[in-house]
Motif scaffolding. Sequence first.
Motif: not given
Length: 439
Positions: A366-381
């Motif tokens: 919703a905040l358009s920041i899911s490329d950086k945060v919000g998951t445990l996916e590789a490459g995210t902060d």
Amino acid sequence: MTDTLIRGRILSFHRRPESRDDLAAFLYKENGAVLVRDGVIVEAGAFDSISAIAGEGTQVIDHRPHLILPGFIDAHAHMPQMQVIASYGTELLDWLNTYTFPEEAKFRDAQHGRRIARLFLDESIRHGTTTVAAYCSVHKSSAEAFFDEAHNRNMMVIAGKVMMDRNAPDAVLDTAQTAYDDSKALIEAWHNRGRQRYAITPRFALTSTPEQLEAAGALAREHPDCHVQTHLSENHAEISETMALYPGLQDYTAIYEHYGLIGPKSLFGHCIHLSEREADALSDSGSVAVFCPTSNLFLGSGLFDYHRYNRRDKPLRVATASDVGGGTNYSLLRTMDEAYKVIALQGEKLNPLASFWQITRGNAEALSISDKVGTLEAGTDADLTILDASATPTMALRMETIGSLAEELFLLQTLGDDRAVGEVYVAGRAVKSALNTAV
Ligand SMILES: [Zn+2]
């Protein structure tokens, strides 16, 4: 920097879970681990496979049997309201005039702003929140202090100086021009500096002149990468007073449309009493409706229709938020407990997997920041929150009878608060255990 292997039961969502049995919606590993390098997640998964790719001398931190989730994301809160929270007996407009505006006036003292900014981020961390979309006060220095504190912690925040030039005491007013100039200077100084993001922040249409909303719209046009955050359709008296100030516009949402303030990076707090036309306009523009359950209940504002907004032909993008200090708790666990009850009052239930999706990946999207945060996916902060579902005697006793992950999450949401947050990592660094508890 050496690798860190953070071990525990890992949980990360791929998409919104449709039911309590929707196992394909998330990654869950009972014996899991997150490998972190330079503040970024290298990989998360089963402990055996993740430990096999860890480098020499990797530091292992063992959080078993606790859960490791992405850090919680709060989509709407007010930094200057730490000493407004728990103010008795009013609805929105009286609450603003009686408690909030006098308190926000204190932020003309930059030292006060700095102290509260520090304590606000401390409290966010203590409750497991690693990113917050925050309103500062009208004073430019309050936003500078907030960004400076967040930057020093390497914490991702979305924030802005409030713009307001009417219907409030002089001590919390700017002008259309100074609001534009100060916001512009803050964007240049802070937007995309490290993990900081700027939100153009007209408080709401009631406290902005048309000239100021014009200025906010100009800022949004000039900086399409910035968020816009404001309030919309929270309370009936607010709606009628606002419409009286903007004759000729058909409804409250139309005001923000008219000034170019709706769009995929626009976050609208509350959105309780929207007409179908307004909901369509928000949906068509990709705008976000922010559900603030503890605040909506505390101020008697109304019941946000979460399921209907998600289900309509033109669904809304929805985020959830504490809305401190109209909201009554910094914890997104407490927030989702109240969200569950608000939805129950409307005859439906919110499944606990969807709750935890919402406060992690859902709010990040919703905040358009899911490329950086919000998951445990590789490459995210590597922003992580560690949860202990047996943190109190009440919880530990109930945990004895819990048989599934969904039940455990529901227990955490119903009974949990900051005591259930065992540790918090911000960009790979353990920060909750390092907090000083003095105010
Ligand atoms: Zn608010």
